[in-house]
Design a protein around this motif. Sequence first.
Motif: not given
Length: 615
Positions: A119-134
């Motif tokens: 959640y914090e990654e979305h708020v702070l960096n506008n990206r998804c940690k889990a989705g970086l390597s689908q």
Amino acid sequence: MSRLSIDTPNRAQTVVEGLYLDLERRIASSPPGLCPVDMALGFLKLSHAQTCGKCAPCRIGLGQLAKLIDDVLSERATLETIDLIEETAQVIADSADCAIGFEAAQMVLKGVRGFRDDYEEHVLNNRCKAGLSQPVPCVAMCPAHVDIPGYISLVHEKRYADAIRLIRKDNPFPTACAFVCEHPCEARCRRNMIDAPVNICGIKHYAATHALNTQPRPREIVPTGKRIAIVGGGPGGLTCGFYLSLMGHSVTVFEQRPELGGMLRYGIPRYRLPADMLDNDINIILGAGTGIEVHTGVSVGTDIQFSDLVDQYDAIYLSIGAHIDKKIGIEGENSDGVMSAVKMLRDMGEGNPPDFAGKRVCVIGGGNVSMDVTRTAIRLGAKSVTCVYRRRVEDMTALSEEIEEASAEGAEILPLQAPVRIEADENGHVTALVTRPQRIGLVGKDGRPRPVNAGEPDKIIPADVVIVAIGQGIDSQAFEEAGIPTLRGTITARNDSIVQDAPKVFAGGDAVTGPSTVIRAIAAGKVAAANIDNFLGYNHIIDAAVKEMPTPKLSPTPACGRIDLRRRPAEERKCDFESILEDMSEADVLQESSRCLRCDHYGFGNFKGGRCSQW
């Protein structure tokens, strides 16, 4: 009395039911790596649509909760928004009048507390940690990350030897795994969205049995002069040795048993894995690269000291299996006629089968090992075989097909029976197993409902032999005495296989995790080989040496039935230890391989750039 009519589904309801089925398929084919925040929003919206709308917590609260999570995904949120999501979800969980509202709020609470960093990654960096390597679902679900779409495409082109070479890039036991792998790769196959998962294991079985003795293509190997000792000649240890040997290192394997193979030889019956199929893989492993030196019948701590290995080798990999039986702890367990599943299967692997002819056999346990000894006892001529389990059949950890096949072969499965004692005659020999009926109760922390005493009279099951199959342990005493850190009998190692506070010592597989599957032991050996290579100062590349891979072709993918491997008839197979599997025909395997959607190229992007990629 007013006139009544029979309720029949109208068109709208029929469409809704079809949408439910489509949704179930999509959930079943969801790969690891999906954005957990986005997934939570999707489930929340689904729950909101299912509510009756009578109470405010569901009607209004779930809508507000969905809007807050959407703000997180849409770059409109702050860190305070995350706190507000948690507070709102807690209020709904405390005040909702129905299970839908409560469970939806609980699902959000578990998510926001369990992966708050996402959640914090979305708020702070506008990206998804889990989705970086689908990931490609089947490759991601395979612990060894075998290139599954690649070898399926090779099988479809009838290039079976190349398919085996491609598998062996990540798994040096393609033949053994074709018989015994639990195929986790099929769990999230995206073909679920159309009909049913591709029979990945069946396709591998066809390739393995039609390309026996396929050797890796010759490659330039420069000896490094480095020496590695591997303790344990099971699938994990041999996998590590195979790749280290291909890298040019000198490998020596120390195995306690008379032959290599570990639980593949001493824990899996021959009707599931024929000895010649296992030997095929082992012989290829031993002859690969610089070759592997083998010492069987050697126990560390008795025949050789661990300190000697530390002095003589540049690195050590500990890959001991789970060969110690666990006691059930009931009265009469030491009676004559009581044996452990581990010992029984080991005796079978060594060619010393017990005499069960005409005897009544009871098996205690509900896992795959209990099914192995149950079905083995039938083949050894037992008069009757009863498998006793304290939970329900659906709670058994054994594969469902193993339970069904055991029942078809004549075994009786007795669920909800907790063993309380073993009765013996005046000579100390088993006469009966006494169980206490159970009823199913509340769900425990492991997610399974707990059995509780049903308050009914004990059940007496006449028996001449009782086999205890409730789990295995690790014999780590020699390593503890040598200063290797352990925790509850298992060796303490990091995810990169490095043993804490033990320079140049690595460990993996059952030695670290406790009893697990063959493919997980193989994956651990592969990881250890790469990290040992790096530890020694190298960065060798392992490739499949498969050239001219088939080009993916756009083609229609209409719904098509899945082709399963057939089993020999139960009345026939239960009389011998020949393989129970019947191979696919060529037409079958070509049809089944055509069902692969090639997710590695379509929908996920071509991340390979050829089949010689390194790991």
